[in-house]
Write a protein that holds these residues in place. Structure first.
Motif, PDB file in Angstrom:
ATOM      1  N   GLY A 216       0.836  -1.195   0.000  1.00 50.66           N
ATOM      2  CA  GLY A 216       0.000   0.000   0.000  1.00 50.66           C
ATOM      3  C   GLY A 216       0.870   1.243   0.000  1.00 50.66           C
ATOM      4  N   ARG A 217       0.517   2.223  -0.825  1.00 53.06           N
ATOM      5  CA  ARG A 217       1.397   3.370  -1.035  1.00 53.06           C
ATOM      6  C   ARG A 217       0.952   4.594  -0.238  1.00 53.06           C
ATOM      7  NH1 ARG A 217       5.569   0.674  -3.558  1.00 53.06           N
ATOM      8  NH2 ARG A 217       6.528   2.524  -2.646  1.00 53.06           N
ATOM      9  N   CYS A 218       1.901   5.525  -0.051  1.00 51.83           N
ATOM     10  CA  CYS A 218       1.665   6.700   0.787  1.00 51.83           C
ATOM     11  C   CYS A 218       2.183   7.945   0.081  1.00 51.83           C
ATOM     12  CB  CYS A 218       2.349   6.520   2.142  1.00 51.83           C
ATOM     13  SG  CYS A 218       4.153   6.571   2.022  1.00 51.83           S
ATOM     14  N   VAL A 219       2.228   9.048   0.821  1.00 51.19           N
ATOM     15  CA  VAL A 219       2.594  10.348   0.263  1.00 51.19           C
ATOM     16  C   VAL A 219       4.027  10.382  -0.260  1.00 51.19           C
ATOM     17  CG1 VAL A 219       3.394  11.340   2.441  1.00 51.19           C
ATOM     18  CG2 VAL A 219       2.398  12.843   0.699  1.00 51.19           C
ATOM     19  N   ILE A 220       4.875   9.457   0.177  1.00 47.80           N
ATOM     20  CA  ILE A 220       6.254   9.453  -0.324  1.00 47.80           C
ATOM     21  C   ILE A 220       6.282   9.301  -1.839  1.00 47.80           C
ATOM     22  CG2 ILE A 220       8.459   8.214  -0.274  1.00 47.80           C
ATOM     23  CD1 ILE A 220       7.982   7.608   2.646  1.00 47.80           C
ATOM     24  N   THR A 221       5.308   8.605  -2.412  1.00 45.85           N
ATOM     25  CA  THR A 221       5.289   8.423  -3.870  1.00 45.85           C
ATOM     26  C   THR A 221       5.001   9.726  -4.605  1.00 45.85           C
ATOM     27  OG1 THR A 221       2.939   7.811  -3.868  1.00 45.85           O
ATOM     28  CG2 THR A 221       4.544   6.030  -3.672  1.00 45.85           C
ATOM     29  N   THR A 222       4.517  10.739  -3.912  1.00 47.95           N
ATOM     30  CA  THR A 222       4.295  12.057  -4.530  1.00 47.95           C
ATOM     31  C   THR A 222       5.512  12.955  -4.371  1.00 47.95           C
ATOM     32  OG1 THR A 222       3.390  13.194  -2.572  1.00 47.95           O
ATOM     33  CG2 THR A 222       1.871  11.841  -3.876  1.00 47.95           C
ATOM     34  N   THR A 223       6.577  12.433  -3.790  1.00 48.76           N
ATOM     35  CA  THR A 223       7.748  13.233  -3.433  1.00 48.76           C
ATOM     36  C   THR A 223       8.892  12.984  -4.407  1.00 48.76           C
ATOM     37  OG1 THR A 223       7.105  12.955  -1.113  1.00 48.76           O
ATOM     38  CG2 THR A 223       9.316  13.809  -1.546  1.00 48.76           C
ATOM     39  N   ASP A 224       9.390  14.047  -5.027  1.00 47.79           N
ATOM     40  CA  ASP A 224      10.542  13.955  -5.916  1.00 47.79           C
ATOM     41  C   ASP A 224      11.756  13.548  -5.085  1.00 47.79           C
ATOM     42  OD1 ASP A 224      12.848  14.546  -7.512  1.00 47.79           O
ATOM     43  OD2 ASP A 224      11.635  15.889  -8.747  1.00 47.79           O
ATOM     44  N   LYS A 233      -1.216  14.986  -6.230  1.00 46.70           N
ATOM     45  CA  LYS A 233      -1.848  13.770  -5.724  1.00 46.70           C
ATOM     46  C   LYS A 233      -1.471  12.506  -6.498  1.00 46.70           C
ATOM     47  CE  LYS A 233      -5.885  16.316  -4.019  1.00 46.70           C
ATOM     48  NZ  LYS A 233      -7.363  16.455  -4.084  1.00 46.70           N
ATOM     49  N   GLU A 234      -0.638  12.645  -7.507  1.00 46.96           N
ATOM     50  CA  GLU A 234      -0.241  11.464  -8.277  1.00 46.96           C
ATOM     51  C   GLU A 234       1.058  10.875  -7.729  1.00 46.96           C
ATOM     52  OE1 GLU A 234      -2.125   9.988 -10.095  1.00 46.96           O
ATOM     53  OE2 GLU A 234      -3.461  11.391 -11.091  1.00 46.96           O
ATOM     54  N   PRO A 235       1.133   9.534  -7.705  1.00 48.80           N
ATOM     55  CA  PRO A 235       0.276   8.537  -8.343  1.00 48.80           C
ATOM     56  C   PRO A 235      -0.860   8.015  -7.469  1.00 48.80           C
ATOM     57  CG  PRO A 235       2.146   7.434  -7.426  1.00 48.80           C
ATOM     58  CD  PRO A 235       2.339   8.901  -7.119  1.00 48.80           C
ATOM     59  N   LEU A 236      -1.030   8.549  -6.260  1.00 48.49           N
ATOM     60  CA  LEU A 236      -2.007   7.979  -5.333  1.00 48.49           C
ATOM     61  C   LEU A 236      -3.427   8.036  -5.885  1.00 48.49           C
ATOM     62  CD1 LEU A 236      -0.633   9.318  -1.929  1.00 48.49           C
ATOM     63  CD2 LEU A 236      -0.322   7.058  -2.954  1.00 48.49           C
ATOM     64  N   ARG A 237      -3.771   9.149  -6.538  1.00 49.11           N
ATOM     65  CA  ARG A 237      -5.129   9.273  -7.056  1.00 49.11           C
ATOM     66  C   ARG A 237      -5.416   8.209  -8.118  1.00 49.11           C
ATOM     67  NH1 ARG A 237      -6.785  14.954  -9.532  1.00 49.11           N
ATOM     68  NH2 ARG A 237      -5.058  14.390 -10.936  1.00 49.11           N
ATOM     69  N   THR A 238      -4.504   8.032  -9.057  1.00 46.76           N
ATOM     70  CA  THR A 238      -4.725   7.058 -10.127  1.00 46.76           C
ATOM     71  C   THR A 238      -4.671   5.626  -9.593  1.00 46.76           C
ATOM     72  OG1 THR A 238      -3.920   8.550 -11.846  1.00 46.76           O
ATOM     73  CG2 THR A 238      -3.819   6.187 -12.315  1.00 46.76           C
ATOM     74  N   LEU A 239      -3.758   5.332  -8.676  1.00 48.89           N
ATOM     75  CA  LEU A 239      -3.725   3.995  -8.089  1.00 48.89           C
ATOM     76  C   LEU A 239      -5.016   3.689  -7.343  1.00 48.89           C
ATOM     77  CD1 LEU A 239      -0.061   3.803  -6.718  1.00 48.89           C
ATOM     78  CD2 LEU A 239      -1.033   2.424  -8.576  1.00 48.89           C
ATOM     79  N   ALA A 240      -5.546   4.667  -6.623  1.00 47.90           N
ATOM     80  CA  ALA A 240      -6.782   4.445  -5.871  1.00 47.90           C
ATOM     81  C   ALA A 240      -7.951   4.145  -6.805  1.00 47.90           C
ATOM     82  CB  ALA A 240      -7.093   5.655  -5.014  1.00 47.90           C
ATOM     83  N   ARG A 241      -7.914   4.671  -7.996  1.00 43.19           N
ATOM     84  CA  ARG A 241      -9.005   4.451  -8.957  1.00 43.19           C
ATOM     85  C   ARG A 241      -8.821   3.171  -9.769  1.00 43.19           C
ATOM     86  NH1 ARG A 241      -9.664  10.601 -11.499  1.00 43.19           N
ATOM     87  NH2 ARG A 241     -10.584  11.563  -9.647  1.00 43.19           N
ATOM     88  N   LYS A 248      -6.265  -0.456  -0.325  1.00 41.23           N
ATOM     89  CA  LYS A 248      -5.241   0.582  -0.406  1.00 41.23           C
ATOM     90  C   LYS A 248      -4.790   0.756  -1.849  1.00 41.23           C
ATOM     91  CE  LYS A 248      -3.329  -0.180   4.223  1.00 41.23           C
ATOM     92  NZ  LYS A 248      -2.091  -0.504   4.997  1.00 41.23           N
ATOM     93  N   ALA A 249      -4.373   1.983  -2.168  1.00 44.61           N
ATOM     94  CA  ALA A 249      -3.703   2.224  -3.443  1.00 44.61           C
ATOM     95  C   ALA A 249      -2.386   1.458  -3.412  1.00 44.61           C
ATOM     96  CB  ALA A 249      -3.458   3.716  -3.628  1.00 44.61           C
ATOM     97  N   ALA A 250      -2.217   0.498  -4.329  1.00 45.21           N
ATOM     98  CA  ALA A 250      -1.109  -0.445  -4.210  1.00 45.21           C
ATOM     99  C   ALA A 250      -0.196  -0.387  -5.426  1.00 45.21           C
ATOM    100  CB  ALA A 250      -1.645  -1.865  -4.040  1.00 45.21           C
TER     101      ALA A 250
END
Length: 291
Positions: A216-224, A233-241, A248-250
């Motif tokens: 399950g992914r978190c805000v770190i994936t939005t961090t350069d 909000k990417e990639p969390l938004r697209t993973l959640a969909r 969880k967004a995985a």
């Protein structure tokens, strides 16, 4: 399929090392997340709370020592603290699991305070001190100071597919996400998108692994990971969909190494870029709405 990426994170949530080879130990790749920062309560500190951690370069030095370099060029070398040497033990916690780790010296803590915040640097002197979640591992399975499991696997095909989905969800444009956003240990090329979600057991080179749980992914994936900046909000938004597993967004799968027959000691084998990856068992199923 083959191994196309290897990454070691000497300090939890700090910058990566990307070697051509890595020794596999029962609790993860050699040198991976045996160090971490803890706050005043003992709880781990990560890029979730402080994205600046990812900008500190960590270097593995002889005899377990650690080198840290801040973005301003300031550098410190830290001798690995140990119980046998009389160094103090700290009661620390990672995701609800409490265990003991040895504290670095006061000079190191002053350096950390100047560059990151009021944190303590601790070392997992005993790598068997922290068990894997018993729901997914055996009683003798251990993990370093990674979030939950010894290794994290991702595939280049799934990242390509995710970037295609992000482009569809953001017709006005969005950057192509690099694999570094997901902080894997091993990256596999040549698979089909999301194929890793069905794997139960794999072999990489000479080492076999149980594939035990989606990540399950978190805000770190939005961090350069190069600048520390958050990017929407990417990639969390697209993973959640489009790729939601266990509610969880995985992205990616967690691995536990298996001990090869006849192998004694902590070194279970060596991974090398270009190693063949073979699926030994598949058919795993992780529903979006729970187990």
């Amino acid at each position: 399929m083959q191994l196309t990426g290897l990454h070691v994170y000497p300090v939890k949530s700090m910058y990566r090392l990307s070697p051509d080879t890595a020794v596999v130990q029962p609790w993860g790749l050699a040198g991976d997340r045996r160090w971490m920062l803890a706050d005043a309560t003992g709880r781990f500190v990560s890029q979730r709370e402080n994205s600046a951690l990812g900008q500190v370069r960590a270097e593995l030095l002889p005899e377990g020592a650690l080198g840290l370099t801040a973005p301003d060029g300031s550098r410190i070398e830290v001798t690995a603290p140990a119980v046998a040497a009389g160094d103090p033990l700290a009661d620390v916690e990672v995701w609800g699991t409490r265990f003991h780790a040895a504290e670095a010296d006061k000079e190191t803590h002053q350096w950390i305070a100047e560059h990151l915040g009021d944190y303590r640097l601790v070392h997992l002197d005993d790598p068997r001190a922290r068990p894997v979640d018993p729901e997914y591992g055996r009683p003798d399975d251990n993990v370093s100071m990674a979030d939950g499991f010894p290794l994290l696997l991702t595939t280049t095909a799934s990242l390509d597919r995710l970037n295609e989905l992000i482009a569809t969800e953001n017709p006005d444009g969005h950057e192509t996400l690099p694999m570094e956003r997901f902080r894997p240990n091993v990256v596999v090329g040549g698979a089909e998108p999301w194929a890793e979600d069905t794997w139960s057991r794999i072999r990489i080179g000479s080492v076999t692994f149980k594939v035990v749980k989606p990540c399950g992914r978190c805000v770190i994936t939005t961090t350069d990971q190069e600048t520390g900046e958050r990017h929407g909000k990417e990639p969390l938004r697209t993973l959640a969909r489009h790729h939601r597993l266990l509610r969880k967004a995985a992205f990616g799968q967690n691995l536990i190494p298996e001990r090869p027959a006849g192998v004694e000691g902590d070194a279970l084998g060596t991974l090398r870029l270009g190693d063949e990856v073979e699926v030994l068992e598949d058919g795993a199923h992780w529903p979006a709405d729970g187990r």
